[in-house]
Scaffold this active site. Structure first.
Site, PDB file in Angstrom:
ATOM      1  N   ARG A 171     -21.575  13.177  19.295  1.00  0.00           N
ATOM      2  CA  ARG A 171     -21.804  13.597  20.667  1.00  0.00           C
ATOM      3  C   ARG A 171     -23.268  13.282  20.981  1.00  0.00           C
ATOM      4  O   ARG A 171     -24.186  14.000  20.582  1.00  0.00           O
ATOM      5  CB  ARG A 171     -21.526  15.101  20.813  1.00  0.00           C
ATOM      6  CG  ARG A 171     -21.221  15.573  22.248  1.00  0.00           C
ATOM      7  CD  ARG A 171     -22.444  15.710  23.089  1.00  0.00           C
ATOM      8  NE  ARG A 171     -22.147  16.029  24.485  1.00  0.00           N
ATOM      9  CZ  ARG A 171     -22.298  15.137  25.472  1.00  0.00           C
ATOM     10  NH1 ARG A 171     -22.680  13.904  25.241  1.00  0.00           N
ATOM     11  NH2 ARG A 171     -22.062  15.529  26.731  1.00  0.00           N
ATOM     12  N   CYS A 218     -18.659  20.908  19.253  1.00  0.00           N
ATOM     13  CA  CYS A 218     -19.104  20.728  20.624  1.00  0.00           C
ATOM     14  C   CYS A 218     -18.488  21.830  21.485  1.00  0.00           C
ATOM     15  O   CYS A 218     -17.329  22.203  21.280  1.00  0.00           O
ATOM     16  CB  CYS A 218     -18.656  19.357  21.112  1.00  0.00           C
ATOM     17  SG  CYS A 218     -19.140  19.035  22.805  1.00  0.00           S
ATOM     18  N   HIS A 266       0.834  -1.207   0.000  1.00  0.00           N
ATOM     19  CA  HIS A 266       0.000   0.000   0.000  1.00  0.00           C
ATOM     20  C   HIS A 266       0.870   1.259   0.000  1.00  0.00           C
ATOM     21  O   HIS A 266       1.672   1.462   0.915  1.00  0.00           O
ATOM     22  CB  HIS A 266      -0.912   0.011   1.244  1.00  0.00           C
ATOM     23  CG  HIS A 266      -1.844   1.195   1.289  1.00  0.00           C
ATOM     24  ND1 HIS A 266      -1.917   2.030   2.384  1.00  0.00           N
ATOM     25  CD2 HIS A 266      -2.714   1.693   0.368  1.00  0.00           C
ATOM     26  CE1 HIS A 266      -2.816   2.982   2.151  1.00  0.00           C
ATOM     27  NE2 HIS A 266      -3.315   2.799   0.935  1.00  0.00           N
TER      28      HIS A 266
END
Lengths: 568, 568
Positions: free
Chosen positions: B236, B283, B138
């Site tokens: 959240r 948040c 990869h």
């Protein structure tokens, strides 16, 4: 308000039902015109008697120094028609009215009497008073000397305690004359000086430059009243004050690249629905002097008082724009330019712009204001029309408004493109492209301690000292808290709000005056006090000037820190 | 988006012109309904093929784990009808579609294959792949292991380089099966647990609490794309994720103390004019962990990634309110309450409110959103309807919206009155009256460095290191500058903006991604990097956490400071 060289007893004119021809440009009371009135300000008592008036432009010429305190006169008119109960106070309330039995004195005459050895004269409305023998008896002590050789008016606005028949009577007993109509000899002698017709200013203003005039009041006066009296409101002029004749005054409103042009006379503007907004104005350079101490910056060395709060009354820009077909659905234009009538030596007019979104927002409260604190806007503050852009830096609140342009782009004036920009701390002045930076519009949250002043000796009472100041944020954001510390941030104390309007964010345009009792450790000789404010978006102030320093000295909203000497 | 347990080849359904009865609640593509579409977002390519759809509610029950990546399917549908030039790519673009020739595997089966010794499986759309032998090849190195035993989808959204026929072909060669329709055995086994029906989350989210689920992605991923993929968007949750049946879903809108009630089905909401807004959610506790290090605070220990940016599509609240007779002339009410359908153990529903002025402002862009980044809002983010209040703290962007109340006062819920308040630094938790403090609504300006991370070893190139991060401000205020220093503030360097929308303040709701090359002194082993952002109102960040610390750990917008180790 400009220093008053002649105040006319308008009441007397009404009694005689006769208007004298006067060498002046002004507008006066008349009961003949009923106009709508929307008073948003619960504290502006002056306006309650101001429902009726029309303007009368009479004469022109070298008349700018002559100005009428017509609002006071309106108050008398209202009083005259009031109930019998009030009549007994009429005599006292007529303090300062023109008295034909006394001689006239010019402003220059009064100014010569500013010290004890020349005897101390002051003015109040149209009256001249010799207060020399009263000074030692004055309960407010030396404070009275701030008006020596000048006007008492702003102080009596600040200290309402004077507004009693008894004190009016005491003053009137010291009456020696009237302020004369005489045009300033200085002005006549210097007609080649573009500043010759600038108004006289109250001597209490600390002068940064005379020409153009830039001055601010002592910080300690700011917290005395929620509304800063016009005479002591900071003055930030870029050019000479234009001499505008109300009769020929015209406001042009244009849409860029169209033939849509509208012209409004002063009378036309008065006919529009009338609004009053309570709003604080602040210069982007407020508190620059503190930044200057960190490292030298460019610009006027403002202290903490290039800020003031007033009620502004006038027509709404949104109503004028609507007539032009411009509203909050307009997509082709993004800015509104305001052109003043003040001109530099190369005939450039002072011009600045704001985003159209602010102008077309009916809750943006942008006004074409003709009154400041219930009086005609003083010449230093934009007579006859100043655009008031609440929540936005003073520089966009263009004075002596002559033209409005609805445009695609920001205006290209020096003041919009090369000045009033927030500059990065490490910017190189010789290489920076100022046009690429964002113009200052809404101002960030700020606060300052007005009392005590730096280095002052303060009496400690039961381990506490009392501190007073202001806090404000741009964009209509209300102050929700003010924090102070006396121990370098170990403990923070929440201030009490002494005065705050109850408008909600984002339409809270006025400052908050606060007061706090903060503890000091016993035996401490000096203490450093810091203040920071928090606004409704919970933005707060940067801790230090060091990290926001910029060579233009703009936008210093770091914690305000003062050091005082303690007396136990 | 919730972890996908089964992805349906909708394209195939369309081909067969037959819709299977499915044990699910969802809505799918259909060309039969032409609806207006106002795409405010120039970067949301997914939406370009989404002009037509209607919802079909089919079945209900224990179905919440089953979710359709219908947007990808829509893309295929669009591709099918596209020009001949595109046809040659069809084979590659069908990577991840359902293959009847391969076996089905459950999510639990895939999760067991997250390490080399068990072989590494991943999912992409409906496909299951064994990538064990590819890992060492990869080009992106170990990064691929972030998806081990989980889904590749969010990473391919982050790293667009994968979106080529070649790479699609490489992946499809590793195909071993399909993600099965099977309902989670865990969910069936724990039906008494209110969280049993919570969706599965991507394993890359750093979990703060499982029940309710609260998690954030690695910060380094945030700056990879302007729009945060749904699967890695911070979650959240205050309570368990409700299991909502689209067919019976109803949104109630009421005006307090009146009998005005309106009920909207999901179909009704879809029929309203459709808008897309690009907005960041954050948040109030973002960056709390740094505050926790200064002195212990209460609350989830969020890092710098409880923030994300997405496009939100739905109906405008202002349109719904207008039908109720509520607009910007309404004076009797001042707040709008939003009630979620998530319930605590005492049957209280999560509720929060915003000022009415925000809700009725057509430029406030408050949405009843049913799409997030062009996909149905994932269950963790409020399926089927979440109110999006751009510029306002996440907590007021109520998920699983069930009821709207227009009211005189703020809502009285725990979350409005006892939580999400900015607390003074020296407040005593046991004595403070939280109800008296201002609710957090608009958030202050913030920024953070996402790359490198704290303590990371960074290669110095020609005396410079590269730093990336985000900056954002609430209230629609655009970021105008980001400053960085590597010498404690002696010199500040201005970052370049990697991505910013061209919306003007005060309607600039999305974050700004920035990148900067900052100098480091030769021979230095470590360097501390600070960042601060400045918004359009020239608000900036506090220098230190110390002076804004509060026991709830809210609103940490002090300079973000990291220390990195240098490799020359």
């Amino acid at each position: 308000m400009a220093f008053i060289t002649k105040r006319i007893n308008i009441l007397k004119l009404f009694e005689n039902n006769q208007i004298k021809q006067l060498v002046c440009s002004s507008y006066m009371l008349s009961p003949s015109s009923d106009r709508s009135y929307n008073n948003n300000n619960s504290n502006n008592n002056n306006d309650k008697s101001s429902k009726y008036f029309k303007y009368i432009g009479i004469g022109a010429g070298i008349t700018a120094l002559i100005y009428y305190n017509y609002c006071q006169s309106r108050k008398y008119a209202a009083l005259q028609s009031a109930s019998q109960n009030l009549k007994k106070h009429l005599h006292e309330d007529q303090v300062g009215m023109y008295r034909e039995d006394l001689p006239d004195y010019s402003i220059e005459d009064v100014m010569k009497h500013s010290e004890m050895n020349t005897r101390v004269w002051v003015t109040y409305k149209c009256g001249v008073y010799d207060i020399t023998d009263f000074i030692k008896e004055h309960p407010g002590g030396d404070q009275i000397m701030m008006a020596a050789g000048s006007s008492l008016d702003p102080f009596w606005l600040l200290y309402g305690i004077h507004k009693t028949p008894q004190i009016h009577g005491i003053l009137e007993k010291m009456r020696i004359g009237n302020v004369s109509e005489e045009v300033s000899k200085d002005a006549l002698a210097h007609m080649t000086d573009p500043y010759a017709l600038d108004p006289k200013r109250h001597k209490v203003l600390r002068v940064h430059t005379e020409k153009p005039f830039n001055g601010e009041p002592p910080a300690g006066l700011l917290t005395e009243q929620f509304y800063t009296p016009n005479d002591i409101f900071y003055v930030r002029n870029h050019l000479a004050v234009p001499d505008i004749d109300l009769e020929t005054y015209e406001l042009e409103i244009e849409i860029e690249n169209t033939d849509k042009i509208k012209k409004l006379s002063f009378a036309d503007i008065l006919k529009l629905p009338k609004y009053t907004v309570s709003a604080t104005l602040m210069c982007a350079g407020n508190r620059r002097s503190e930044m200057n101490k960190v490292k030298e910056v460019k610009g006027l060395n403002w202290g903490i008082s290039s800020i003031g709060n007033a009620t502004w009354t006038g027509a709404r820009l949104v109503d004028v724009l609507k007539v032009m077909g411009v509203d909050d659905n307009t997509k082709e234009y993004s800015h509104v330019h305001f052109e003043g009538m003040d001109m530099d030596t190369t005939s450039n007019l002072y011009t600045a712009s704001i985003p159209l979104s602010k102008a077309v927002n009916k809750d943006g409260d942008v006004l074409l204001a003709y009154e400041m604190n219930g009086q005609p806007i003083p010449r230093d503050h934009g007579f006859p029309i100043r655009v008031i852009v609440p929540g936005t830096v003073g520089a966009r609140n263009v004075k002596w408004l002559g033209r409005i342009l609805i445009a695609k782009d920001e205006c290209q004036s020096h003041w919009q493109q090369k000045d009033y920009k927030g500059v990065p701390p490490s910017a190189d002045p010789s290489h920076i492209n100022l046009s690429k930076l964002a113009s200052i519009q809404e101002l960030p949250v700020i606060s300052a301690i007005c009392k005590p002043s730096n280095e002052e000796v303060v009496k400690v009472e039961n381990g506490f000292i009392t501190v007073k100041g202001y806090a404000w944020s741009g964009g209509g954001r209300k102050i929700i808290r003010v924090d102070l510390t006396t121990d370098g941030g170990k403990e923070w104390h929440v201030a009490n709000f002494a005065h705050q309007t109850d408008h909600a964010s984002p339409r809270h345009w006025s400052w908050t005056l606060w007061t706090a009792r903060v503890p000091v450790a016993k035996g401490q000789k000096t203490v450093e006090i810091w203040v920071k404010a928090i606004d409704s978006s919970y933005n707060s102030q940067p801790d230090t000037i060091d990290n926001i320093w910029n060579y233009r000295g703009f936008l210093n909203n770091a914690y305000h820190r003062i050091q005082v000497n303690l007396k136990f």
